[in-house]
Motif scaffolding. Structure first.
Motif, mmCIF file in Angstrom:
data_model
loop_
_atom_site.group_PDB
_atom_site.id
_atom_site.type_symbol
_atom_site.label_atom_id
_atom_site.label_comp_id
_atom_site.label_asym_id
_atom_site.label_seq_id
_atom_site.Cartn_x
_atom_site.Cartn_y
_atom_site.Cartn_z
ATOM 1 N N SER A 83 0.831 -1.193 0.000
ATOM 2 C CA SER A 83 0.000 0.000 0.000
ATOM 3 C C SER A 83 0.870 1.249 0.000
ATOM 4 C CB SER A 83 -0.911 0.005 1.236
ATOM 5 O OG SER A 83 -1.723 -1.134 1.251
ATOM 6 N N LEU A 84 0.356 2.290 -0.643
ATOM 7 C CA LEU A 84 1.050 3.568 -0.651
ATOM 8 C C LEU A 84 0.478 4.444 0.454
ATOM 9 C CD1 LEU A 84 1.185 4.297 -4.498
ATOM 10 C CD2 LEU A 84 2.973 3.325 -3.045
ATOM 11 N N PHE A 85 1.356 5.019 1.238
ATOM 12 C CA PHE A 85 0.921 5.868 2.331
ATOM 13 C C PHE A 85 1.166 7.324 1.948
ATOM 14 C CE2 PHE A 85 1.890 1.767 4.191
ATOM 15 C CZ PHE A 85 0.805 1.558 5.010
ATOM 16 N N HIS A 86 0.084 8.091 1.856
ATOM 17 C CA HIS A 86 0.186 9.499 1.530
ATOM 18 C C HIS A 86 0.049 10.308 2.817
ATOM 19 C CE1 HIS A 86 -0.047 8.599 -2.725
ATOM 20 N NE2 HIS A 86 -1.094 7.839 -2.497
ATOM 21 N N GLY A 87 0.665 11.482 2.788
ATOM 22 C CA GLY A 87 0.493 12.377 3.917
ATOM 23 C C GLY A 87 1.302 11.982 5.136
ATOM 24 N N HIS A 88 2.428 11.300 4.948
ATOM 25 C CA HIS A 88 3.238 10.927 6.104
ATOM 26 C C HIS A 88 4.111 12.101 6.518
ATOM 27 C CE1 HIS A 88 5.778 8.672 8.804
ATOM 28 N NE2 HIS A 88 6.848 9.144 8.146
ATOM 29 N N VAL A 89 4.026 12.485 7.760
ATOM 30 C CA VAL A 89 4.869 13.539 8.318
ATOM 31 C C VAL A 89 5.393 13.077 9.665
ATOM 32 C CG1 VAL A 89 3.710 15.454 7.117
ATOM 33 C CG2 VAL A 89 2.863 14.696 9.342
ATOM 34 N N ASP A 90 6.544 13.596 10.049
ATOM 35 C CA ASP A 90 7.149 13.266 11.333
ATOM 36 C C ASP A 90 6.699 14.254 12.405
ATOM 37 O OD1 ASP A 90 8.595 11.109 10.261
ATOM 38 O OD2 ASP A 90 10.183 12.467 9.567
ATOM 39 N N THR A 91 6.741 13.795 13.632
ATOM 40 C CA THR A 91 6.430 14.669 14.762
ATOM 41 C C THR A 91 7.634 15.568 15.041
ATOM 42 O OG1 THR A 91 5.007 12.975 15.728
ATOM 43 C CG2 THR A 91 5.763 14.743 17.200
ATOM 44 N N PRO A 92 7.431 16.874 15.133
ATOM 45 C CA PRO A 92 8.582 17.769 15.357
ATOM 46 C C PRO A 92 9.196 17.571 16.734
ATOM 47 C CG PRO A 92 6.522 18.980 15.531
ATOM 48 C CD PRO A 92 6.164 17.614 15.038
ATOM 49 N N LYS A 93 10.495 17.812 16.822
ATOM 50 C CA LYS A 93 11.180 17.728 18.105
ATOM 51 C C LYS A 93 10.804 18.921 18.976
ATOM 52 C CE LYS A 93 15.167 15.327 16.105
ATOM 53 N NZ LYS A 93 16.633 15.373 15.864
ATOM 54 N N PRO A 94 10.839 18.754 20.282
ATOM 55 C CA PRO A 94 10.508 19.881 21.171
ATOM 56 C C PRO A 94 11.408 21.087 20.896
ATOM 57 C CG PRO A 94 10.583 17.833 22.412
ATOM 58 C CD PRO A 94 11.101 17.511 21.045
ATOM 59 N N GLY A 95 10.782 22.235 20.774
ATOM 60 C CA GLY A 95 11.514 23.460 20.501
ATOM 61 C C GLY A 95 11.729 23.742 19.030
ATOM 62 N N GLU A 96 11.409 22.767 18.145
ATOM 63 C CA GLU A 96 11.585 22.959 16.706
ATOM 64 C C GLU A 96 10.250 23.004 15.968
ATOM 65 O OE1 GLU A 96 14.195 19.992 15.155
ATOM 66 O OE2 GLU A 96 15.883 20.546 16.456
ATOM 67 N N GLU A 97 9.166 23.147 16.708
ATOM 68 C CA GLU A 97 7.851 23.121 16.080
ATOM 69 C C GLU A 97 7.610 24.378 15.243
ATOM 70 O OE1 GLU A 97 8.333 23.185 19.345
ATOM 71 O OE2 GLU A 97 7.376 21.483 20.363
ATOM 72 N N LEU A 98 6.953 24.165 14.126
ATOM 73 C CA LEU A 98 6.396 25.252 13.328
ATOM 74 C C LEU A 98 4.885 25.056 13.338
ATOM 75 C CD1 LEU A 98 8.833 25.213 10.257
ATOM 76 C CD2 LEU A 98 8.961 26.662 12.290
ATOM 77 N N TRP A 99 4.145 26.145 13.414
ATOM 78 C CA TRP A 99 2.695 26.035 13.563
ATOM 79 C C TRP A 99 1.980 26.520 12.313
ATOM 80 C CZ3 TRP A 99 0.678 23.539 17.664
ATOM 81 C CH2 TRP A 99 1.513 23.351 18.766
ATOM 82 N N VAL A 100 0.981 25.751 11.923
ATOM 83 C CA VAL A 100 0.130 26.117 10.806
ATOM 84 C C VAL A 100 -1.310 25.822 11.199
ATOM 85 C CG1 VAL A 100 0.445 23.845 9.717
ATOM 86 C CG2 VAL A 100 -0.352 25.775 8.344
ATOM 87 N N LYS A 111 -5.162 23.724 14.464
ATOM 88 C CA LYS A 111 -3.785 24.197 14.594
ATOM 89 C C LYS A 111 -2.862 22.997 14.788
ATOM 90 C CE LYS A 111 -1.013 27.690 17.000
ATOM 91 N NZ LYS A 111 -1.006 28.732 18.066
ATOM 92 N N ILE A 112 -1.813 22.921 13.991
ATOM 93 C CA ILE A 112 -0.963 21.732 13.960
ATOM 94 C C ILE A 112 0.504 22.138 14.085
ATOM 95 C CG2 ILE A 112 -0.309 19.687 12.621
ATOM 96 C CD1 ILE A 112 -2.969 20.011 11.095
ATOM 97 N N ALA A 113 1.240 21.408 14.911
ATOM 98 C CA ALA A 113 2.690 21.570 15.013
ATOM 99 C C ALA A 113 3.350 20.683 13.967
ATOM 100 C CB ALA A 113 3.174 21.213 16.411
ATOM 101 N N VAL A 114 4.212 21.272 13.118
ATOM 102 C CA VAL A 114 4.821 20.533 12.015
ATOM 103 C C VAL A 114 6.330 20.755 12.002
ATOM 104 C CG1 VAL A 114 2.715 20.727 10.656
ATOM 105 C CG2 VAL A 114 4.512 22.442 10.386
ATOM 106 N N CYS A 115 6.994 20.024 11.116
ATOM 107 C CA CYS A 115 8.440 20.134 10.968
ATOM 108 C C CYS A 115 8.794 21.030 9.781
ATOM 109 C CB CYS A 115 9.053 18.758 10.754
ATOM 110 S SG CYS A 115 8.870 17.604 12.118
ATOM 111 N N LYS A 116 9.977 21.553 9.821
ATOM 112 C CA LYS A 116 10.507 22.290 8.687
ATOM 113 C C LYS A 116 10.630 21.342 7.499
ATOM 114 C CE LYS A 116 14.654 24.765 7.162
ATOM 115 N NZ LYS A 116 16.017 25.248 7.566
ATOM 116 N N GLY A 117 10.169 21.783 6.340
ATOM 117 C CA GLY A 117 10.241 20.967 5.140
ATOM 118 C C GLY A 117 8.960 20.241 4.802
#
Length: 210
Positions: A83-100, A111-117
């Motif tokens: 199966s192909l998995f779409h929308g896979h993202v990693d959990t950001p490390k503490p202090g490195e969160e970006l919010w969208v 509101k979601i905490a995401v990683c750079k990239g």
């Protein structure tokens, strides 16, 4: 003529007829079987005399395996691809969160905490938000259309290329701050980004015009 003489004259004919019937029966059975010989066995282009058929068959019997033509084939097996998995993202490390923040068509904010990239399409799909991404994020459709609420954030993004602009022309409810979610990559400059999902999308792809 006595009974013994009559029997003696008829008996050889019966034996010949019986021999012919037996040979015919063996020939019919051979046609109904598909015989496989071991590599050590050899086949003659022309068969031997009738008298040697039975003796040669008996001598080579341990080397042959006969399978009826009506035997069923081996059952087929089914296989499935991964199966192909779409929308896979990693959990950001503490202090490195970006919010969208995503705002759906009902006005509900997420509101979601995401990683750079991470891009907005992967983020939305990873959190079960209504963003289709029919082309799989290859910038070949307009179903990941988003509207950037703050023009200042829009100006911080790289300019859309020609492919993105072509797909945006197909988007429903196009605005001055519209972008394709698959092309918006989260950076520290975009921390706090707010985007709105349109009330509907058009599933038109670039392949539809080839």
């Amino acid at each position: 003529m006595s009974t013994q003489r009559i029997f003696a004259s008829v008996l050889p004919r019966l034996r010949v007829a019986s021999s012919k019937n037996a040979t015919t029966s063996l020939a019919q059975q051979a046609q109904q079987l598909r015989c496989y010989s071991r590599p050590t066995a050899t086949l003659r282009p022309s068969g031997p005399a009738r008298s040697s058929v039975l003796s040669s068959a008996a001598a080579s019997a341990p080397r042959r395996v006969c399978v009826p033509t009506t035997s069923s084939a081996q059952p087929r097996t089914l296989s499935t691809s991964a199966s192909l998995f779409h929308g896979h993202v990693d959990t950001p490390k503490p202090g490195e969160e970006l919010w969208v923040t995503f705002i759906d068509k009902e006005g509900v904010e997420t509101k979601i905490a995401v990683c750079k990239g991470d891009n907005l399409l992967d983020i939305a799909q990873a959190h079960d938000l209504e963003m289709e991404g029919a082309c799989g994020g290859s910038c070949a459709c307009s179903t990941c259309h988003v509207i950037v609420e703050d023009p200042d954030y829009y100006d911080k993004m790289p300019e859309p290329d020609d492919d993105e602009n072509d797909m945006l022309d197909l988007a429903f409810g196009l605005t001055e701050t519209s972008r394709l979610g698959c092309q918006v990559i989260m950076t520290p400059e975009l921390d706090g980004l707010r985007v709105k999902l349109p009330s509907m999308t058009r599933n038109l792809q670039s392949s539809d015009f080839n």
